[in-house]
Enzyme design. Structure first.
Site, PDB file in Angstrom:
ATOM      1  N   HIS A 293       0.826  -1.223   0.000  1.00  0.00           N
ATOM      2  CA  HIS A 293       0.000   0.000   0.000  1.00  0.00           C
ATOM      3  C   HIS A 293       0.852   1.261   0.000  1.00  0.00           C
ATOM      4  O   HIS A 293       0.311   2.366   0.005  1.00  0.00           O
ATOM      5  CB  HIS A 293      -0.936   0.016   1.214  1.00  0.00           C
ATOM      6  CG  HIS A 293      -1.974  -1.056   1.186  1.00  0.00           C
ATOM      7  ND1 HIS A 293      -2.816  -1.235   0.117  1.00  0.00           N
ATOM      8  CD2 HIS A 293      -2.314  -2.021   2.099  1.00  0.00           C
ATOM      9  CE1 HIS A 293      -3.629  -2.261   0.361  1.00  0.00           C
ATOM     10  NE2 HIS A 293      -3.324  -2.769   1.552  1.00  0.00           N
TER      11      HIS A 293
ATOM     12  N   ASP B 283      -4.536 -13.049   2.746  1.00  0.00           N
ATOM     13  CA  ASP B 283      -5.769 -12.676   3.431  1.00  0.00           C
ATOM     14  C   ASP B 283      -7.007 -12.964   2.585  1.00  0.00           C
ATOM     15  O   ASP B 283      -8.098 -12.540   2.924  1.00  0.00           O
ATOM     16  CB  ASP B 283      -5.716 -11.201   3.839  1.00  0.00           C
ATOM     17  CG  ASP B 283      -5.088 -10.324   2.788  1.00  0.00           C
ATOM     18  OD1 ASP B 283      -4.778 -10.831   1.688  1.00  0.00           O
ATOM     19  OD2 ASP B 283      -4.901  -9.128   3.044  1.00  0.00           O
TER      20      ASP B 283
END
Lengths: 546, 438
Positions: free
Chosen positions: B112, B240
């Site tokens: 990110h 995830d």
């Protein structure tokens, strides 16, 4: 008085130590039968006076190691609970193997129960095939041995001669090694038992109580012969441990060093880092099997005093074949020892003809030829030293602190022991540019190392406050803890338990070597702690006074 | 000793002594059970699976990837430097052919982190894979690189850094941005004017299962990779998407991850997210490692694995089919789109961006201008406002023509500090970094 006996590849070395002084030592020629010649040497060495004030005898032997290497093993049936992970086929080390269902996870929580009925029918068929030794191993059994124990219980009614459960061999994680260690522990049972019985007879004949007879373990520690009956595998690979320990003690407990033991057939190299002998991270490799048997990390080179020097394709080759002096026809073989001796004295000797013939093949003078051989030997040793240092410095670390500030291993000297140590010393020093020390009694350093061994052990405590459980597999402790159990309590408990089991005399003997406490978060909330402590008994080695 | 089919290098660095806060999902406990599982599995005993300790990254490689505001020293922690260093260590081992494949299991993650970074977004401060790419280009002269981001969150930082870079193909599979942080990664985000179609996004509906992921792989990613012909494939391996992950809503399993790894066969994987530390990570990581090493992984299943329960709906299946067709059409029409966009924007291609720093609770506003250049991918100028700083960031791309290079340097020289707190120049062509005020 302490007596040490080390059975090497070529000789049997014996030593007697009294009040911190070496009072007697002798090298015996090793005969065909290992057990017989070891006991014979011991018989010859031990006088009546020695027995009268005997503290202990420690034996370092290769009986079980040889049995494994020569594949002289008992038939073993294995019950293996593999659970989730690799395809288990490679674990089929037993003569018959049964894969039980059931699974215990990494926190020691039972996920699937073990089906005892199917295990029983496997046990039945083991017996029908004449298998008398049984190994039982489960994945994560050191976190919860319940499944191993219920199989053990079921096995009772089948009357196996020898049964071994995996979790008792080591507190470390590593399932394949646990399987192989358990298998080997069962497979060497008869060999060890034979050895055990011979010693029993010897102790009765010489009126030495069995409590005074110890076996050297591969981690440098010693264990009483009676206590090792269920763990014959702990008697393997004691040779390198004896020599590492001998070198360590004779050099007055150096901090960072390399210990090199040049023997008849091999040269063993051990590493001393920050005052401790470096251990294998999981355990020894025995034959083709990696195991969880705690052992001193050592590198071995097929190079010794009796290694034959040859010329193959115009290059010098030393070992790994050996010839012993009495087997050697005059001038027929040149050994590494001959070369060292010639290089040292340059005297005319009976070996000169052989040496001349070898050096002339390379169009060299005898002196230059010897230099070449020695330099080749030194580089064989150097290669292994480098391998070891690199290995130690690259062992995985899991914390930033250790990664950034962990000490790198940098040896300050070489401690050189073994028969040809004096002759090799100047060459090692010159070529490796490092201080080389040859301590007094270097000839029987291994026997000294064996004699002075102390009890050495590691303990792992894992506490999980969500489950309210704590395990110390090495002490066979599985008990409840309160939800607010802390890392400080854990350290205290571990030390107490070690003291309770009489494995240490006082608190100072137990050293906490690793500790961590993890907050366990489930659904974004703190709900408990995972605490892990590793402790060890500080080895208490005898200080030699001369 | 055991031997795997392929040699594999691993970095296992759980940073057991580092955390953001005691209950943060990205905490010390995160890789604990994975390490247990790996140890119990005896992975350290495979003679061709090698474990390496990570190195600390040199600041130069951070500078050539990011503009750290106010400075590297004030926002990048030691653990972030080690995580980025791990990516470089593993790249070295693979490129020097010490091992065939590499996997860095490290924390914290990085995908990110944008080109300009003011701190922590989604547990990321600097971008581990992007820094590795700069390293690979500089030290190994690697030209064409594919980054496949399989984390459940859109790899917005990596997308930002390689937005206008045709040599880096970036494909991200993630849970639809309308349902998950960071809220980006739609199909219309397809790259800057000189690299249209080299950013491909596959927003997947919640509860996509193994079937959906593997469909995307077979029907979009692998065909595109075959056409792009990268010199190296990097996997931003977020874990995830697992059905037990507490932060996301997908239905991917350990078996699925292993199959994906086997089919994609990346040269290097770097761990990103994945916060189901007990129910998923031990099994997923083991599955990926086995698939990488060519060891049979069929026996690696979560204790509660039930493929029937995880099955995706027919609607999801149909949607994913259409999605792959659509994204493939973007890839196929990239030249035409580039031509159109360059015709429509004669001078500069401008976009306004607003970037939210979720963990720190502030917003950055950017005006990004990319020069439309016929000879190279074009000079990039960014004006960024955040936390009271105003930054002028100039990027001279690798392939810069002399005109763009000169223009970048002139702009840096001639712009007065005035209103700016930072004037920064990243000259990727000459691998140099400049700052004002000094």
């Amino acid at each position: 008085m302490i007596i040490g006996l080390d059975v090497g590849g070529t000789t049997i070395d014996t030593v007697a130590i009294e009040n911190g002084k070496v009072v007697a030592f002798k090298k015996f020629e090793r005969g065909r039968s290992l057990i017989d010649s070891a006991l014979e040497s011991l018989n010859q060495f031990i006088s009546k006076e020695m027995i009268s004030n005997l503290e202990r005898i420690t034996l370092s032997t290769t009986v079980t190691t040889n049995a494994i290497v020569q594949n002289n093993l008992d038939k073993v049936g294995m019950i293996i609970e593999n659970g989730i992970g690799a395809n288990p086929e490679f674990l089929m080390c037993g003569d018959m193997n049964f894969f039980a269902d059931g699974y215990i996870n990494n926190r020691g929580i039972e996920i699937n129960p073990v089906n005892i009925e199917s295990v029983k029918s496997a046990l039945q068929s083991f017996k029908q095939e004449g298998i008398e030794n049984l190994g039982i191993v489960g994945k994560f059994s050191v976190r919860n041995p319940q499944h191993e124990l219920s199989v053990f219980k079921a096995a009772k009614e089948y009357n196996f001669k020898f049964v071994s459960v995996g979790y008792k061999l080591s507190g470390k994680l590593n399932f394949p090694r646990r399987v192989f260690s358990t298998y080997l522990n069962c497979a060497v049972y008869s060999t060890f038992n034979m050895f055990y019985k011979s010693i029993l007879t010897f102790s009765q004949e010489r009126k030495i109580p069995l409590e005074k007879i110890f076996i050297q373990k591969p981690d440098g520690g010693i264990v009483n012969l009676q206590n090792i009956e269920s763990f014959p595998i702990f008697s393997i690979l004691s040779g390198p441990a004896a020599s590492a320990q001998g070198g360590f003690v004779l050099s007055n407990f150096a901090k960072n060093a390399i210990i090199i033991d040049i023997g008849g057939t091999t040269t063993d190299i051990a590493f001393l880092s920050n005052g401790n002998l470096v251990l294998e991270p999981y355990g020894a490799k025995i034959g083709k099997y990696p195991t969880l048997v705690r052992a001193i990390y050592s590198r071995s080179v097929g190079l010794g005093a009796e290694s034959i020097v040859k010329i193959v394709d115009d290059t010098v080759k030393i070992g790994p074949e050996t010839k012993r002096w009495y087997e050697k026809g005059k001038n027929e073989f040149i050994t590494f020892y001959d070369v060292l001796q010639f290089s040292n004295s340059c005297h005319e000797s009976p070996i000169n003809a052989g040496l001349k013939s070898l050096s002339s093949q390379l169009n060299m003078s005898q002196e230059n030829f010897c230099k070449l051989v020695i330099s080749r030997a030194v580089s064989m040793i150097e290669e292994k030293i480098k391998e070891g240092i690199e290995y130690i410095n690259n062992l995985p670390v899991y914390t930033i602190n250790k990664l950034l500030y962990g000490e790198k291993f940098a040896p300050q000297k070489i401690i050189l022991i073994g028969g040809p140590a004096e002759l090799l010393k100047p060459h090692l020093e010159n070529e490796l540019k490092i201080k080389v020390e040859v301590p007094k009694h270097y000839m029987v350093a291994n026997a000294i190392g064996c004699a002075i061994g102390s009890i050495s052990k590691e303990y792992n405590l894992v506490a999980d406050t969500i489950q309210g459980k704590m395990v110390i597999p090495e002490l066979n402790i599985y008990q409840s803890i309160p939800a607010d159990f802390t890392i400080d309590q854990a350290k205290k408990v571990l030390i107490e338990k070690v003291l309770e089991c009489r494995e240490a005399k006082n608190q100072d003997d137990v050293e906490i070597v690793d500790e961590s406490s993890f907050n366990m978060i489930r659904s974004f909330k703190f709900c408990g702690r995972m605490i892990r402590i590793k402790a060890q008994l500080k080895p208490k080695l005898l200080n030699l006074r001369d | 000793m055991l031997k795997a089919k392929n040699s594999l290098g691993l970095i296992l660095f759980p940073a057991f002594d580092w955390r953001i806060s005691p209950t943060h999902p990205e905490r010390e406990e995160r890789l604990l059970y994975t390490i247990d599982q790996i140890e119990e599995e005896g992975l350290f005993d495979y003679e061709n699976i090698k474990i390496y300790n990570p190195e600390m990254i040199e600041s130069k490689y951070i500078e050539m990837t990011h503009f750290c505001i106010p400075a590297i020293s004030s926002i990048v922690t030691v653990s972030h430097k080690i995580a980025a260093g791990s990516a470089i260590t593993i790249a070295k081992k693979v490129l020097s052919k010490e091992v065939e494949k590499g996997f860095a299991l490290i924390r914290p993650p990085g995908h990110h982190a944008h080109r300009i970074t003011y701190g922590d977004r989604g547990f990321c401060i600097i971008n581990n894979e992007a820094i590795m790419v700069e390293y690979l280009r500089k030290e190994y002269k690697i030209k064409k690189i594919a980054i496949i981001d399989t984390d459940c969150h859109h790899g917005d930082g990596t997308q930002d850094i390689f937005w206008n870079d045709k040599d880096v193909l970036f494909i991200s599979l993630h849970q639809d941005g309308t349902t998950l942080y960071p809220g980006t990664g739609f199909t219309d985000e397809m790259g800057g004017p000189s690299a249209i179609g080299y950013t491909l996004n596959l927003p997947l509906p919640p509860y996509t299962s193994d079937e959906g992921f593997l469909y995307c792989l077979d029907n979009l990613i692998i065909p595109v990779l075959e056409e792009f012909k990268p010199d190296i494939i990097i996997n931003s391996a977020g874990q995830d998407n697992h059905y037990s992950d507490p932060l996301t809503n997908m239905n991917f399993s350990a078996q699925g991850y292993a199959k994906l790894t086997e089919k994609l066969s990346p040269n290097i994987s770097v761990l990103e997210g994945g916060y189901s530390i007990e129910s998923a990570l031990p099994y997923v990581n083991l599955g990926i490692i086995f698939a990488f090493a060519g060891i049979d992984y069929s026996n690696i299943k979560e204790p509660d694995y039930n493929p029937e329960r995880l099955k995706q709906s027919q609607r999801t299946t149909d949607y994913i089919k259409r999605l792959c067709e659509h994204v493939y059409s973007i890839w196929k029409s990239k030249e035409e789109r580039e031509y159109n966009i360059k015709m429509a924007n004669q001078d500069y291609y401008v976009r306004k961006k607003s970037i939210y720093y979720d963990t720190m609770g502030f917003r950055e506003n950017q005006l990004e201008k990319i020069k439309i250049c016929k000879k190279c991918s074009g000079l990039i100028l960014i004006d960024s406002l955040c936390l009271g700083y105003r930054v002028l960031a100039i990027v001279i791309p690798h392939d810069a023509c002399n005109d763009c290079e000169n223009e970048g340097h002139k702009l840096f020289e001639n712009t007065e500090v005035g209103d700016y707190s930072h004037i920064l120049l990243q000259d990727k062509k000459s691998f140099e970094f400049f700052r004002k005020p000094l």
